[in-house]
Design a protein around this motif. Structure first.
Motif, mmCIF file in Angstrom:
data_model
loop_
_atom_site.group_PDB
_atom_site.id
_atom_site.type_symbol
_atom_site.label_atom_id
_atom_site.label_comp_id
_atom_site.label_asym_id
_atom_site.label_seq_id
_atom_site.Cartn_x
_atom_site.Cartn_y
_atom_site.Cartn_z
ATOM 1 N N UNK A 72 0.809 -1.231 0.000
ATOM 2 C CA UNK A 72 0.000 0.000 0.000
ATOM 3 C C UNK A 72 0.836 1.271 0.000
ATOM 4 N N UNK A 73 2.148 1.150 0.089
ATOM 5 C CA UNK A 73 3.014 2.329 0.077
ATOM 6 C C UNK A 73 3.972 2.328 -1.113
ATOM 7 N N UNK A 74 4.383 1.150 -1.545
ATOM 8 C CA UNK A 74 5.453 1.086 -2.543
ATOM 9 C C UNK A 74 5.029 1.581 -3.923
ATOM 10 N N UNK A 75 3.730 1.665 -4.181
ATOM 11 C CA UNK A 75 3.277 2.138 -5.478
ATOM 12 C C UNK A 75 2.873 3.606 -5.468
ATOM 13 N N UNK A 76 3.243 4.318 -4.405
ATOM 14 C CA UNK A 76 2.934 5.753 -4.331
ATOM 15 C C UNK A 76 4.195 6.549 -4.680
ATOM 16 N N UNK A 77 4.289 7.076 -5.898
ATOM 17 C CA UNK A 77 5.529 7.714 -6.358
ATOM 18 C C UNK A 77 5.904 8.979 -5.596
ATOM 19 N N UNK A 78 4.953 9.605 -4.895
ATOM 20 C CA UNK A 78 5.265 10.826 -4.161
ATOM 21 C C UNK A 78 5.438 10.585 -2.665
ATOM 22 N N UNK A 79 5.632 9.326 -2.279
ATOM 23 C CA UNK A 79 5.929 9.006 -0.883
ATOM 24 C C UNK A 79 7.297 8.333 -0.836
ATOM 25 N N UNK A 80 8.194 8.859 -0.040
ATOM 26 C CA UNK A 80 9.540 8.299 0.092
ATOM 27 C C UNK A 80 9.954 8.277 1.559
ATOM 28 N N UNK A 81 11.033 7.544 1.830
ATOM 29 C CA UNK A 81 11.607 7.518 3.184
ATOM 30 C C UNK A 81 12.147 8.907 3.509
ATOM 31 N N UNK A 82 11.817 9.380 4.696
ATOM 32 C CA UNK A 82 12.286 10.696 5.154
ATOM 33 C C UNK A 82 13.814 10.680 5.220
ATOM 34 N N UNK A 83 14.431 11.776 4.814
ATOM 35 C CA UNK A 83 15.883 11.802 4.660
ATOM 36 C C UNK A 83 16.624 11.548 5.972
ATOM 37 N N UNK A 84 16.054 11.941 7.113
ATOM 38 C CA UNK A 84 16.782 11.717 8.376
ATOM 39 C C UNK A 84 16.909 10.222 8.669
ATOM 40 N N UNK A 85 15.819 9.458 8.387
ATOM 41 C CA UNK A 85 15.859 8.007 8.608
ATOM 42 C C UNK A 85 16.846 7.369 7.643
ATOM 43 N N UNK A 86 16.750 7.768 6.419
ATOM 44 C CA UNK A 86 17.660 7.326 5.360
ATOM 45 C C UNK A 86 19.120 7.524 5.783
ATOM 46 N N UNK A 87 19.446 8.716 6.314
ATOM 47 C CA UNK A 87 20.843 9.054 6.615
ATOM 48 C C UNK A 87 21.410 8.243 7.778
ATOM 49 N N UNK A 88 20.648 8.086 8.874
ATOM 50 C CA UNK A 88 21.226 7.363 10.016
ATOM 51 C C UNK A 88 21.446 5.888 9.696
ATOM 52 N N UNK A 89 20.641 5.344 8.779
ATOM 53 C CA UNK A 89 20.882 3.962 8.347
ATOM 54 C C UNK A 89 22.168 3.840 7.541
ATOM 55 N N UNK A 90 22.720 4.988 7.139
ATOM 56 C CA UNK A 90 23.934 4.980 6.332
ATOM 57 C C UNK A 90 25.141 4.389 7.023
ATOM 58 N N UNK A 91 25.192 4.471 8.359
ATOM 59 C CA UNK A 91 26.328 3.880 9.060
ATOM 60 C C UNK A 91 26.395 2.381 8.798
ATOM 61 N N UNK A 92 25.228 1.757 8.812
ATOM 62 C CA UNK A 92 25.162 0.321 8.542
ATOM 63 C C UNK A 92 25.388 0.045 7.060
#
Length: 597
Positions: A244-264
């Motif tokens: 129900x979320x993956x087919x919504x082109x204008x919804x993405x992971x918020x950049x702050x969540x995206x960035x902290x996962x970057x360490x891993x």
């Protein structure tokens, strides 16, 4: 202490070049620590990269007439070059627009969702009336409803630490163009932080050795934890991998969540690029491994509460239970090493407000080690620190040039002129032995401070030995000992041994000049390894630069190394440049000091 140490360094944002305020918080402190830990025999993994998603990248791209991807490509390369020029010894400095990063972020989202720590709900989202574009929480400013601080951000108030939503602010305004945002109803996924609060509190109670400002701030945050959105209405970011979320082109992971996962994700990418895809686990799933996170104080919330909350949720360790996600049971941070702000004339460094000194300009004019030294000895470790050209000039000329540079130059010059090689010592006097003992004791005192990330105290202790060695030379006057060559040679050997020892202690701070001193003492090969820029590829993406390095083969070790009599010496060149006094009043051409009319 564990043999394995993770140095996780905050990700600079790809909307422009970095200024010296940025690298004083995340850059130099992390590199000093990582270099010391390698020298002390630990297996270090130092990772970071460029943060490339979010509205701010879109805004910057639009202002330059390019696409967000072109903007990310441009500034990723510029920032990586600056990090390399500063000598930051990353095992991997990568970026968030890689396929590897997207896959890791999506796996973390899926794990949190399956464990019940993501909930969907409607919220009031802020958009720009003039562009229709979503405004990130951090790009909305206003008055804090709690303490009335007039520069609170839409995610938190830096003055009182209260967690906020943009709609909570009094008189909210866009930090991009100053207009009042429009709030619209939208649905997003939220990280259920209240369901993780008890586990976070129990974990924070074990963090007794953190810097007090970080620990107190973090504990206060737990008192009013609210669910936090991890998605945004935007088309530039990692896609949402859920039904129900993956087919919504204008919804993405918020950049702050995206960035902290970057360490891993950076650790996973490093493992793949070094030929052992499972190697990252040694730093992430071994309970004995230690993790240190480096950032400025405006990022404490994300690293001391939210990222640990994400990890706990992935591990299934909150109120809702659950099972460890695809990465296994991941380690939480052992320490969050936060620096305060480096300011300029009392104001926080700000590119948008033209109060900025870019790293690149500074390096071209003065080189890396003078900046590294200033940040280490006078930077914002525990308090906001105002950068002035007058103080930079004083530190450079008085301490680097007249103390350390002078000790190296006078010791080597006299040995080269009189012997042409490292002299053999004769019988040591009490004065000789006293200085040698002081130098060797520095490995314990300086090292103890570095292990605790007290870099200002560490470099101050090292410079005390420099001062003692200069006094020793002035007191013994080897230039007057032509008629007593045995005593002259003993004095010079003692001085050169101390130069060698102090150079080792200063290597984490001044790796470029440390290499020069090592060579001046007759050393050959790499003493302090530097990061290398490498062009790499991954399926589906164009080649891009990363920073990596061969640090395992460097010769720098945290111990006294006896110098070898008879090693040929060349005439030394000045180690540092003495700066003109006019710098204090005029500043350099790239950052002139405004003169009163």
């Amino acid at each position: 202490m564990s043999d394995r140490v993770l140095a996780a360094v905050a990700w600079p944002y790809a909307n422009g070049p970095r200024h010296i305020g940025h690298v004083s918080g995340f850059g130099v402190p992390s590199d000093v620590f990582a270099r010391y830990m390698r020298m002390a025999g630990h297996d270090v993994l130092m990772v970071s990269g460029t943060d490339e998603h979010g509205t701010a990248i879109q805004v910057k791209a639009e202002s330059e007439g390019i696409t967000p991807r072109e903007c990310a490509d441009k500034y990723h390369r510029i920032i990586a070059e600056d990090m390399q020029g500063l000598g930051l010894s990353y095992d991997l400095y990568t970026r968030t627009t890689t396929r590897n990063h997207a896959e890791v972020v999506q796996q973390m989202v899926t794990a949190l969702y399956e464990n019940g720590y993501l909930v969907a709900k409607e919220t009031e989202g802020a958009i720009s009336p003039s562009t229709g574009r979503t405004l990130p929480d951090r790009y909305i400013e206003g008055t804090c409803p709690n303490c009335k601080y007039d520069s609170a951000r839409g995610d938190q108030c830096d003055n009182c630490g209260k967690q906020l939503d943009p709609i909570d602010l009094i008189n909210p305004r866009s930090a991009i163009n100053g207009e009042a945002p429009k709030f619209v109803t939208t649905e997003h996924l939220f990280l259920d932080l209240p369901a993780l609060a008890e586990a976070l509190g129990s974990w924070l109670d074990t963090r007794e050795d953190w810097r007090p400002n970080v620990l107190n701030f973090s504990r206060n945050l737990l008192q009013e934890l609210q669910p936090r959105a991890i998605t945004r209405d935007i088309d530039w970011g990692v896609t949402i991998p859920l039904p129900d979320w993956q087919d919504q082109p204008m919804k993405r992971i918020y950049v702050w969540f995206d960035a902290v996962c970057g360490y891993l994700s950076a650790s996973v990418e490093w493992a793949r690029r070094t030929g052992d895809p499972e190697a990252w686990k040694k730093w992430w799933t071994d309970p004995e491994a230690l993790g240190y996170y480096f950032m400025g104080k405006d990022n404490i919330t994300f690293h001391s509460v939210i990222w640990p909350g994400i990890l706990l949720g992935h591990n299934g360790q909150g109120d809702k239970g659950g099972a460890p996600g695809p990465f296994g049971e991941l380690n939480l941070p052992n320490e969050v090493v936060s620096s305060e702000f480096l300011t300029m004339s009392g104001s926080k460094f700000s590119s948008s407000r033209n109060r900025v000194i870019y790293v690149r300009d500074f390096l071209e004019e003065f080189g890396p080690d003078p900046l590294r030294y200033f940040i280490a000895v006078a930077g914002p470790e525990n308090n906001d620190t105002d950068f002035t050209w007058d103080e930079f000039l004083r530190r450079n000329n008085t301490e680097l040039v007249n103390e350390w540079g002078n000790l190296v130059n006078r010791s080597l010059s006299m040995a080269h002129k009189n012997i042409g090689a490292i002299p053999a010592p004769g019988t040591l006097t009490e004065k000789d032995q006293e200085l040698l003992t002081l130098a060797k004791s520095g490995f314990d005192t300086v090292g103890a401070s570095l292990r605790k990330n007290r870099i200002k105290n560490a470099i101050t202790e090292a410079m005390k030995i420099v001062q003692a060695a200069n006094r020793y030379i002035s007191d013994t006057e080897p230039w007057k000992l032509k008629d007593d060559p045995a005593r002259r040679d003993t004095v010079l050997h003692t001085a050169l041994q101390v130069v060698s020892d102090v150079n080792t202690m200063l290597t984490p701070f001044l790796p470029h000049s440390a290499q020069l001193v090592f060579e001046a003492l007759g050393g050959r090969g790499v003493w302090a390894a530097q990061p290398e820029m490498r062009e790499v590829t991954e399926p589906g993406n164009a080649p891009y630069p990363v920073l990596m390095g061969d640090y395992a083969s460097e010769q720098a070790v945290w111990e006294s190394r006896p110098i070898v009599p008879g090693t040929p010496l060349s005439k030394p060149a000045p180690l540092f440049t003495k700066l003109d006094e006019s710098l204090a009043t005029n500043g350099p051409s790239f950052a002139p000091i405004a003169q009163d009319s």
